[in-house]
Every structure is written in C-alpha cells, then in structure tokens.
Design a protein around this motif. Structure first.
Motif, PDB file in Angstrom:
ATOM      1  N   GLY A 216       0.989  -1.370   0.049  1.00  0.00           N
ATOM      2  CA  GLY A 216       0.127  -0.062   0.010  1.00  0.00           C
ATOM      3  C   GLY A 216       0.729   1.208  -0.152  1.00  0.00           C
ATOM      4  N   GLU A 217       2.114   1.277  -0.067  1.00  0.00           N
ATOM      5  CA  GLU A 217       3.050   2.327  -0.219  1.00  0.00           C
ATOM      6  C   GLU A 217       3.832   2.425  -1.195  1.00  0.00           C
ATOM      7  OE1 GLU A 217       2.475   4.662   2.115  1.00  0.00           O
ATOM      8  OE2 GLU A 217       0.931   3.572   3.209  1.00  0.00           O
ATOM      9  N   VAL A 218       4.376   3.786  -1.562  1.00  0.00           N
ATOM     10  CA  VAL A 218       5.322   3.647  -2.761  1.00  0.00           C
ATOM     11  C   VAL A 218       6.602   3.280  -2.384  1.00  0.00           C
ATOM     12  CG1 VAL A 218       6.288   5.346  -4.541  1.00  0.00           C
ATOM     13  CG2 VAL A 218       3.977   5.840  -3.669  1.00  0.00           C
ATOM     14  N   ALA A 219       7.112   1.995  -2.774  1.00  0.00           N
ATOM     15  CA  ALA A 219       8.260   1.316  -2.509  1.00  0.00           C
ATOM     16  C   ALA A 219       9.594   1.584  -3.701  1.00  0.00           C
ATOM     17  CB  ALA A 219       8.044  -0.042  -2.538  1.00  0.00           C
ATOM     18  N   LEU A 220       9.075   2.326  -4.772  1.00  0.00           N
ATOM     19  CA  LEU A 220      10.045   2.573  -5.477  1.00  0.00           C
ATOM     20  C   LEU A 220      11.174   3.467  -5.149  1.00  0.00           C
ATOM     21  CD1 LEU A 220      11.024   1.962  -8.787  1.00  0.00           C
ATOM     22  CD2 LEU A 220       9.346   4.066  -9.514  1.00  0.00           C
ATOM     23  N   SER A 221      12.348   3.019  -5.142  1.00  0.00           N
ATOM     24  CA  SER A 221      13.281   4.175  -4.556  1.00  0.00           C
ATOM     25  C   SER A 221      14.526   4.165  -5.513  1.00  0.00           C
ATOM     26  CB  SER A 221      13.570   3.699  -3.117  1.00  0.00           C
ATOM     27  OG  SER A 221      12.519   3.480  -2.465  1.00  0.00           O
ATOM     28  N   VAL A 222      15.284   5.255  -5.131  1.00  0.00           N
ATOM     29  CA  VAL A 222      16.581   5.393  -5.761  1.00  0.00           C
ATOM     30  C   VAL A 222      17.548   5.499  -4.442  1.00  0.00           C
ATOM     31  CG1 VAL A 222      18.209   7.229  -7.044  1.00  0.00           C
ATOM     32  CG2 VAL A 222      15.735   6.846  -7.525  1.00  0.00           C
ATOM     33  N   VAL A 223      18.653   4.662  -4.400  1.00  0.00           N
ATOM     34  CA  VAL A 223      19.374   4.505  -3.542  1.00  0.00           C
ATOM     35  C   VAL A 223      20.860   4.541  -3.717  1.00  0.00           C
ATOM     36  CG1 VAL A 223      17.671   3.409  -2.028  1.00  0.00           C
ATOM     37  CG2 VAL A 223      19.225   1.960  -3.154  1.00  0.00           C
ATOM     38  N   LYS A 224      21.609   4.569  -2.804  1.00  0.00           N
ATOM     39  CA  LYS A 224      23.086   4.430  -3.211  1.00  0.00           C
ATOM     40  C   LYS A 224      23.706   3.040  -3.309  1.00  0.00           C
ATOM     41  CE  LYS A 224      25.056   8.534  -0.927  1.00  0.00           C
ATOM     42  NZ  LYS A 224      25.944   8.805   0.296  1.00  0.00           N
ATOM     43  N   LYS A 225      23.118   2.074  -2.599  1.00  0.00           N
ATOM     44  CA  LYS A 225      23.360   0.686  -2.650  1.00  0.00           C
ATOM     45  C   LYS A 225      22.000  -0.022  -2.648  1.00  0.00           C
ATOM     46  CE  LYS A 225      26.291  -3.134  -0.836  1.00  0.00           C
ATOM     47  NZ  LYS A 225      27.379  -3.310   0.452  1.00  0.00           N
ATOM     48  N   VAL A 226      22.059  -0.803  -3.702  1.00  0.00           N
ATOM     49  CA  VAL A 226      20.518  -1.539  -3.968  1.00  0.00           C
ATOM     50  C   VAL A 226      20.833  -2.804  -2.881  1.00  0.00           C
ATOM     51  CG1 VAL A 226      19.216  -3.000  -5.381  1.00  0.00           C
ATOM     52  CG2 VAL A 226      20.259  -0.822  -6.223  1.00  0.00           C
ATOM     53  N   GLN A 227      19.695  -2.829  -2.214  1.00  0.00           N
ATOM     54  CA  GLN A 227      19.385  -4.245  -1.235  1.00  0.00           C
ATOM     55  C   GLN A 227      18.132  -4.979  -1.673  1.00  0.00           C
ATOM     56  OE1 GLN A 227      19.581  -2.411   2.628  1.00  0.00           O
ATOM     57  NE2 GLN A 227      21.894  -2.612   2.841  1.00  0.00           N
ATOM     58  N   ASP A 228      17.364  -4.258  -2.099  1.00  0.00           N
ATOM     59  CA  ASP A 228      16.086  -4.971  -2.675  1.00  0.00           C
ATOM     60  C   ASP A 228      15.820  -4.651  -4.236  1.00  0.00           C
ATOM     61  OD1 ASP A 228      13.373  -6.008  -3.333  1.00  0.00           O
ATOM     62  OD2 ASP A 228      12.818  -5.173  -1.466  1.00  0.00           O
ATOM     63  N   ASP A 229      16.421  -5.698  -5.033  1.00  0.00           N
ATOM     64  CA  ASP A 229      16.507  -5.349  -6.343  1.00  0.00           C
ATOM     65  C   ASP A 229      14.850  -5.181  -6.988  1.00  0.00           C
ATOM     66  OD1 ASP A 229      17.902  -5.170  -8.896  1.00  0.00           O
ATOM     67  OD2 ASP A 229      16.900  -6.829  -9.382  1.00  0.00           O
ATOM     68  N   ALA A 230      13.907  -5.806  -6.355  1.00  0.00           N
ATOM     69  CA  ALA A 230      12.633  -5.439  -6.760  1.00  0.00           C
ATOM     70  C   ALA A 230      12.092  -4.030  -6.798  1.00  0.00           C
ATOM     71  CB  ALA A 230      11.724  -6.358  -6.102  1.00  0.00           C
ATOM     72  N   VAL A 231      12.543  -3.211  -5.955  1.00  0.00           N
ATOM     73  CA  VAL A 231      11.898  -1.837  -5.740  1.00  0.00           C
ATOM     74  C   VAL A 231      12.968  -0.756  -5.898  1.00  0.00           C
ATOM     75  CG1 VAL A 231       9.818  -2.760  -4.801  1.00  0.00           C
ATOM     76  CG2 VAL A 231      11.991  -1.994  -3.522  1.00  0.00           C
ATOM     77  N   GLU A 232      14.290  -1.194  -5.746  1.00  0.00           N
ATOM     78  CA  GLU A 232      15.338  -0.004  -5.622  1.00  0.00           C
ATOM     79  C   GLU A 232      16.388   0.021  -6.890  1.00  0.00           C
ATOM     80  OE1 GLU A 232      16.181  -0.354  -0.946  1.00  0.00           O
ATOM     81  OE2 GLU A 232      17.504  -1.328  -2.170  1.00  0.00           O
ATOM     82  N   VAL A 233      16.568   1.235  -7.312  1.00  0.00           N
ATOM     83  CA  VAL A 233      17.405   1.616  -8.241  1.00  0.00           C
ATOM     84  C   VAL A 233      18.697   2.538  -7.832  1.00  0.00           C
ATOM     85  CG1 VAL A 233      17.534   3.067 -10.438  1.00  0.00           C
ATOM     86  CG2 VAL A 233      15.509   1.745  -9.796  1.00  0.00           C
ATOM     87  N   ASN A 234      19.843   2.214  -8.343  1.00  0.00           N
ATOM     88  CA  ASN A 234      21.272   2.522  -8.210  1.00  0.00           C
ATOM     89  C   ASN A 234      21.085   4.007  -8.678  1.00  0.00           C
ATOM     90  OD1 ASN A 234      22.886   0.795  -6.693  1.00  0.00           O
ATOM     91  ND2 ASN A 234      23.322  -0.373  -8.530  1.00  0.00           N
ATOM     92  N   ALA A 235      21.630   4.833  -7.602  1.00  0.00           N
ATOM     93  CA  ALA A 235      21.683   6.394  -7.709  1.00  0.00           C
ATOM     94  C   ALA A 235      23.001   6.560  -8.719  1.00  0.00           C
ATOM     95  CB  ALA A 235      21.812   6.883  -6.470  1.00  0.00           C
ATOM     96  N   VAL A 236      22.820   7.846  -9.244  1.00  0.00           N
ATOM     97  CA  VAL A 236      24.236   8.281 -10.042  1.00  0.00           C
ATOM     98  C   VAL A 236      25.263   8.647  -9.073  1.00  0.00           C
ATOM     99  CG1 VAL A 236      24.899   9.840 -11.366  1.00  0.00           C
ATOM    100  CG2 VAL A 236      22.831   9.269 -11.918  1.00  0.00           C
ATOM    101  N   SER A 237      26.592   7.951  -9.285  1.00  0.00           N
ATOM    102  CA  SER A 237      27.550   8.266  -8.213  1.00  0.00           C
ATOM    103  C   SER A 237      28.004   9.542  -8.401  1.00  0.00           C
ATOM    104  CB  SER A 237      28.756   7.241  -8.819  1.00  0.00           C
ATOM    105  OG  SER A 237      29.839   7.542  -7.813  1.00  0.00           O
ATOM    106  N   GLY A 238      27.949  10.359  -6.946  1.00  0.00           N
ATOM    107  CA  GLY A 238      28.521  11.587  -7.076  1.00  0.00           C
ATOM    108  C   GLY A 238      27.391  12.544  -7.328  1.00  0.00           C
ATOM    109  N   ALA A 239      26.028  12.083  -7.208  1.00  0.00           N
ATOM    110  CA  ALA A 239      25.068  13.042  -7.479  1.00  0.00           C
ATOM    111  C   ALA A 239      24.073  12.599  -6.472  1.00  0.00           C
ATOM    112  CB  ALA A 239      24.286  12.575  -8.767  1.00  0.00           C
ATOM    113  N   THR A 240      24.307  12.655  -5.200  1.00  0.00           N
ATOM    114  CA  THR A 240      23.826  12.230  -4.061  1.00  0.00           C
ATOM    115  C   THR A 240      22.253  13.029  -4.088  1.00  0.00           C
ATOM    116  OG1 THR A 240      25.467  11.342  -2.942  1.00  0.00           O
ATOM    117  CG2 THR A 240      23.169  11.910  -1.459  1.00  0.00           C
ATOM    118  N   ILE A 241      22.576  14.534  -3.867  1.00  0.00           N
ATOM    119  CA  ILE A 241      21.387  15.434  -3.843  1.00  0.00           C
ATOM    120  C   ILE A 241      20.231  15.322  -5.017  1.00  0.00           C
ATOM    121  CG2 ILE A 241      20.642  17.791  -3.428  1.00  0.00           C
ATOM    122  CD1 ILE A 241      23.376  18.432  -2.211  1.00  0.00           C
TER     123      ILE A 241
END
Length: 271
Positions: A216-241
């Motif tokens: 029931g919640e938005v789980a799609l995420s952009v993260v530094k290190k993917v731990q859940d490949d089903a909902v997480e996307v690797n961020a651009v290195s050096g572009a944290t903000i």
C-alpha cells in the motif's frame, strides 16, 4: 495688436512697438530707414536635456510596442513548440524516441488523458494534457493512458527539486498498474556528468521492471546501494542530492495516484 521689432538699417538699433519710431534715437534717421524684423518659428532645441529625455522615451515606447507585437505574433508558435516537447517527453517514457512526427505518434499511442483525484475517481475523461505538471494537486491529477504493442500503459507526470533547480519526468507503468515500463527524467540545470545524468539512458534504463507500490505504499526508490532489487534503483555516483530529489519526487508524486492504480490493477487482474 502685438508689438513688433523694427531695426534701423543705418545703425542697427532695434525698436519694439506697434510701428517703427518716427526718428531713430541713436542715429536720428527717419522712420523710412527702419524695416520690420521677420522672426522665424521657434523649434525644439535638440541639444537640450528635455529633448534627450523626450526622444529616449519615444524610442523606448516604440521598441516596447514592436517587441510586444512580435511576441504576440510568435506566441502561438512558442506554445505549440512547448506542447510538442511535452508530447515528446511523454513518448520517451514509453521508450518511443526520435520519431519523425512526434505529434502524430502521440495521437496514435495516447488513447486518453483523464484527470483523476486522490480517491481514485475520474474527474474528467480527457483534459489531463492541459494540466501543467507544476499545477497538479490531489483533486486534479493528470494521467495518460497509452497503448503500445496492444498493451495498455499508464503514464504519471511528476515534478521535484534537484541540487540546482527543478527536475521533472514521466513514469510509465504496465497494465498491472504497478510495474515500471519506462521513465523519462530531465532537469533545469543539474551538474554535467553528475546530477545531469538523471536525463541519460544509462540511469533511466535501470527502472523498467521495478515494482512501484508494495503493501500500500510507494516502494520504488533511488538508493546508493541496492539491497532490494525488486523496488530499488542505483543512484548516480556523486550526485547524491539530485538522486535524493528524484527519490523524493517518486514518493510524493506517485502517492496521490495509489487509489486509482489499485482500482485499475484489480480491473486488469480480473480481465
């Protein structure tokens, strides 16, 4: 009768009056030696400050009217270019890029653009395209429904903030209303080689196949290190903000559509 000027032709004495004097008070010649002075029309002194101010004001007014006229004539063309660019961005989220006639392709692929609300109800059957992305609110949620290769897709517009300015994009979902089909992101002025990479295929290609909503919640995420490949996307290195901005944008802008997506996912699963 107004006074006139008379000059003595002998000594140059100037007399002002209704008529020439009977005798010149200087050289004593009679009135026949006087002649009337013809005064020229007075004009504006082009060397004066007043002339410079008036001239500048007139030029500014004329230029302003010309610019307003040109802008008015070009506005329909500018507006149409903005509309065409928006259509190209929506098509890009469906992985349709560099087509010869984007307007025709948009009309062929996009079947409707309803406006819905946060409770999942359709407010308008069409008209979502006319809602500016930065004017979206819970009671006025534009949505695009497309058909690609015989399959229905749902496109959600979104806006957010990056490091240096605005970011925006479109998220296309498969007909299950919960799996990413494609995305399009762009920005106003993120750092080249870093935050600006959110607009590159390398980053955007990481999203297809990801799950959007879980429990029931938005789980799609952009993260530094993917731990859940089903909902997480690797961020651009050096572009944290900037990537944090994309993550926040996804969470904030998808959430109001949850009720609609849930209702339509049920419809699709029953078909």
């Amino acid at each position: 009768m107004a006074a006139k000027k008379y000059v003595c032709k002998v000594c140059g004495y100037v007399h002002e009056g209704k008529e020439a004097p009977a005798t010149c008070p200087v050289c004593k010649v009679d009135a026949s030696n006087f002649e009337a002075v013809k005064e020229g029309k007075k004009g504006l002194d082009t060397n004066s400050d007043i002339y410079a101010i008036i001239y500048s004001a007139v030029v500014v007014v004329i230029v302003a009217f010309l610019l307003a006229g040109v802008s008015s004539l070009l506005k329909p063309i500018q507006d149409e270019n903005i509309r065409l660019d928006k259509k190209k961005q929506i098509l890009a989220s469906l992985n349709i890029k560099n087509v010869a006639d984007a307007a025709a392709e948009y009309d062929n692929v996009i079947k409707s653009d309803p406006v819905v609300n946060a409770t999942g109800n359709v407010v308008k059957e069409n008209g979502g395209f006319e809602v500016a992305n930065d004017a979206v609110e819970d009671s006025n949620l534009p949505l695009y429904i497309a058909e690609v290769n015989g399959e229905k897709k749902y496109i959600i517009p979104m806006t957010g903030n990056g490091l240096w300015g605005g970011i925006w994009g479109y998220l296309a979902l498969n007909d299950d209303c919960n799996t990413v089909y494609g995305v399009y992101f762009s920005h106003a002025g993120e750092t080249p080689g870093l935050g600006a990479e959110i607009a590159a295929d390398k980053f955007q290609s990481r999203f297809p196949g990801k799950q959007v909503i879980r429990d029931g919640e938005v789980a799609l995420s952009v993260v530094k290190k993917v731990q859940d490949d089903a909902v997480e996307v690797n961020a651009v290195s050096g572009a944290t903000i900037t990537c944090n901005g994309v993550d926040a944008m996804l969470k904030e802008k998808i959430a109001p559509y949850k009720a609609y997506l849930k209702a339509n996912a049920n419809v699709e699963s029953n078909n």
